[in-house]
Design an enzyme around this catalytic site. Structure first.
Site, PDB file in Angstrom:
ATOM      1  CE  LYS A  99      -3.992  -1.911   2.470  1.00 12.76           C
ATOM      2  NZ  LYS A  99      -5.026  -1.548   1.504  1.00 12.76           N
ATOM      3  NE  ARG A 141      10.167  -4.368  15.884  1.00  5.09           N
ATOM      4  CZ  ARG A 141       8.890  -4.275  16.192  1.00  5.09           C
ATOM      5  NH1 ARG A 141       7.976  -4.893  15.480  1.00  5.09           N
ATOM      6  NH2 ARG A 141       8.484  -3.562  17.242  1.00  5.09           N
ATOM      7  CG  ASP A 198       5.381  -3.386  19.568  1.00  5.14           C
ATOM      8  OD1 ASP A 198       4.986  -4.342  20.274  1.00  5.14           O
ATOM      9  OD2 ASP A 198       6.417  -2.753  19.830  1.00  5.14           O
ATOM     10  NE  ARG A 232      10.974   3.125  14.030  1.00  9.41           N
ATOM     11  CZ  ARG A 232      11.792   2.483  14.881  1.00  9.41           C
ATOM     12  NH1 ARG A 232      13.072   2.324  14.592  1.00  9.41           N
ATOM     13  NH2 ARG A 232      11.312   1.995  16.008  1.00  9.41           N
ATOM     14  CE  LYS A 273       5.974   7.769  24.655  1.00 10.88           C
ATOM     15  NZ  LYS A 273       6.334   6.392  24.991  1.00 10.88           N
ATOM     16  CB  SER A 312      12.247  10.951  26.374  1.00  5.57           C
ATOM     17  OG  SER A 312      11.375  10.690  25.279  1.00  5.57           O
ATOM     18  CD  GLU A 357       3.959   0.701  17.498  1.00  4.63           C
ATOM     19  OE1 GLU A 357       3.677   0.843  18.688  1.00  4.63           O
ATOM     20  OE2 GLU A 357       5.132   0.672  17.082  1.00  4.63           O
TER      21      GLU A 357
HETATM   22  P1  0O2 Z   1      11.185  -1.230  20.484  1.00  8.97           P
HETATM   23  O1  0O2 Z   1      12.438  -1.862  20.931  1.00  8.97           O
HETATM   24  O2  0O2 Z   1      11.421  -0.030  19.603  1.00  8.97           O
HETATM   25  O3  0O2 Z   1      10.190  -2.189  19.887  1.00  8.97           O
HETATM   26  P2  0O2 Z   1       3.270  -0.494  24.420  1.00  8.97           P
HETATM   27  O4  0O2 Z   1       4.390  -0.786  25.404  1.00  8.97           O
HETATM   28  O5  0O2 Z   1       3.740  -0.495  22.970  1.00  8.97           O
HETATM   29  O6  0O2 Z   1       2.051  -1.339  24.615  1.00  8.97           O
HETATM   30  P3  0O2 Z   1       3.510   2.289  24.776  1.00  8.97           P
HETATM   31  O7  0O2 Z   1       4.902   2.236  25.329  1.00  8.97           O
HETATM   32  O8  0O2 Z   1       2.563   3.298  25.359  1.00  8.97           O
HETATM   33  O9  0O2 Z   1       2.758   0.913  24.806  1.00  8.97           O
HETATM   34  O10 0O2 Z   1       3.587   2.508  23.223  1.00  8.97           O
HETATM   35  P4  0O2 Z   1       4.159   3.741  22.467  1.00  8.97           P
HETATM   36  O11 0O2 Z   1       4.309   4.924  23.337  1.00  8.97           O
HETATM   37  O12 0O2 Z   1       3.288   3.867  21.253  1.00  8.97           O
HETATM   38  O13 0O2 Z   1       5.637   3.264  22.076  1.00  8.97           O
HETATM   39  C1  0O2 Z   1       5.854   2.145  21.312  1.00  8.97           C
HETATM   40  C2  0O2 Z   1       7.157   2.271  20.568  1.00  8.97           C
HETATM   41  O14 0O2 Z   1       7.455   3.641  20.239  1.00  8.97           O
HETATM   42  C3  0O2 Z   1       8.369   1.796  21.332  1.00  8.97           C
HETATM   43  O15 0O2 Z   1       8.450   0.411  21.203  1.00  8.97           O
HETATM   44  C4  0O2 Z   1       9.489   2.525  20.592  1.00  8.97           C
HETATM   45  O16 0O2 Z   1       9.776   1.921  19.345  1.00  8.97           O
HETATM   46  C5  0O2 Z   1       8.857   3.865  20.316  1.00  8.97           C
HETATM   47  N1  0O2 Z   1       9.098   4.807  21.426  1.00  8.97           N
HETATM   48  C6  0O2 Z   1       8.195   5.228  22.343  1.00  8.97           C
HETATM   49  N2  0O2 Z   1       8.751   6.109  23.187  1.00  8.97           N
HETATM   50  C7  0O2 Z   1      10.028   6.258  22.816  1.00  8.97           C
HETATM   51  C8  0O2 Z   1      11.123   7.066  23.320  1.00  8.97           C
HETATM   52  O17 0O2 Z   1      11.010   7.820  24.287  1.00  8.97           O
HETATM   53  N3  0O2 Z   1      12.312   6.939  22.658  1.00  8.97           N
HETATM   54  C9  0O2 Z   1      12.489   6.132  21.573  1.00  8.97           C
HETATM   55  N4  0O2 Z   1      13.698   6.090  20.995  1.00  8.97           N
HETATM   56  N5  0O2 Z   1      11.474   5.350  21.090  1.00  8.97           N
HETATM   57  C10 0O2 Z   1      10.279   5.417  21.699  1.00  8.97           C
HETATM   58  P5  0O2 Z   1       9.139  -0.480  22.316  1.00  8.97           P
HETATM   59  O18 0O2 Z   1       8.477  -1.802  22.338  1.00  8.97           O
HETATM   60  O19 0O2 Z   1       9.177   0.268  23.624  1.00  8.97           O
HETATM   61  O20 0O2 Z   1      10.605  -0.631  21.837  1.00  8.97           O
END
Ligand code: 0O2
Length: 212
Positions: A31, A54, A83, A88, A123, A125, A150
């Protein structure tokens, strides 16, 4: 079973689950390729710089389930880990992010379950990105499954920042020294300024091109 997805009640092995998520990534990738080609055709440029997709490793899935307090069963993985299939999309400009998100959401086989706009609401951060949780139908020989994907959409600059922040987060196990965290927040502001300036520069150049 996840009330927002469907069809998984007939899926009985992890390999079949993986097949479904891999198929979902293929569907969304196709898509996106079509939308990018059409955008090139109409607007003479590609909004998508590149796409990474991934399947989450089983170790990460188990870790996430444990963190949320669930047992590691296939049912819980499908229901509580949003996810497992992740895409991405990296764009040049912030406006491209919203165009792509809108074009995807307008496709009637895609169901948008959730939007997290960390561009409008970054966020603490400093993290900025646009997250969409969607389902896409997968047609197997004897069933239709609504598979969750996701989608993270961000600019090249946001992606640059997120990659370094991710590395630092893992290196310090989430407890980076405060001066590093502060510098990251400063960098996030610089990234926002850069994105804003690059977009307005592009708009100015584009209007000159359109005027001929
Ligand atoms: P990875 O290793 O990238 O897969 P969830 O835990 O997904 O049910 P959450 O945390 O509220 O709920 O989801 P959110 O906020 O949508 O974040 C999901 C993903 O966004 C993360 O996946 C990261 O890939 C990215 N992300 C979120 N916050 C940050 C941040 O502060 N810094 C960076 N670099 N990436 C962020 P995972 O599974 O945490 O990690």
């Amino acid at each position: 079973m996840d009330s927002r997805t469907g069809g998984y009640d007939q899926v009985d092995s992890w390999n079949e689950v993986l097949l479904i998520y891999r198929s979902a990534l293929k569907e969304i990738n196709t898509k996106l390729e079509i939308l990018n080609d059409e955008f090139q055709h109409v607007h003479r440029y590609n909004p998508i710089e590149h796409i990474k997709s991934r399947i989450k490793t089983s170790e990460s899935i188990v870790k996430k389930l444990k963190k949320k307090g669930y047992e590691s069963t296939i049912e819980n993985m499908v229901e509580y880990v949003d996810d497992i299939a992740g895409i991405r999309i990296i764009c040049s400009f912030t406006s491209d992010i919203y165009h792509i998100a809108e074009m995807l959401a307008n496709q009637n086989d895609i169901k948008v379950l959730e939007i997290k706009d960390y561009i409008k609401n970054p966020k603490a951060s400093g993290y900025k990105s646009y997250h969409m949780l969607v389902t896409v139908p997968i047609f197997l020989s004897d069933k239709r499954i609504e598979a969750k994907v996701e989608i993270q959409i961000r600019t090249v600059a946001m992606d640059f920042w997120a990659s370094l922040e991710h590395k630092i987060h893992y290196k310090f196990e989430g407890n980076a020294p405060s001066h590093i965290q502060e510098e990251l927040v400063d960098c996030a502001h610089m990234v926002s300024d850069l994105d804003t300036k690059m977009q307005s520069l592009n708009e100015e150049v584009q209007s000159l091109i359109d005027e001929g």
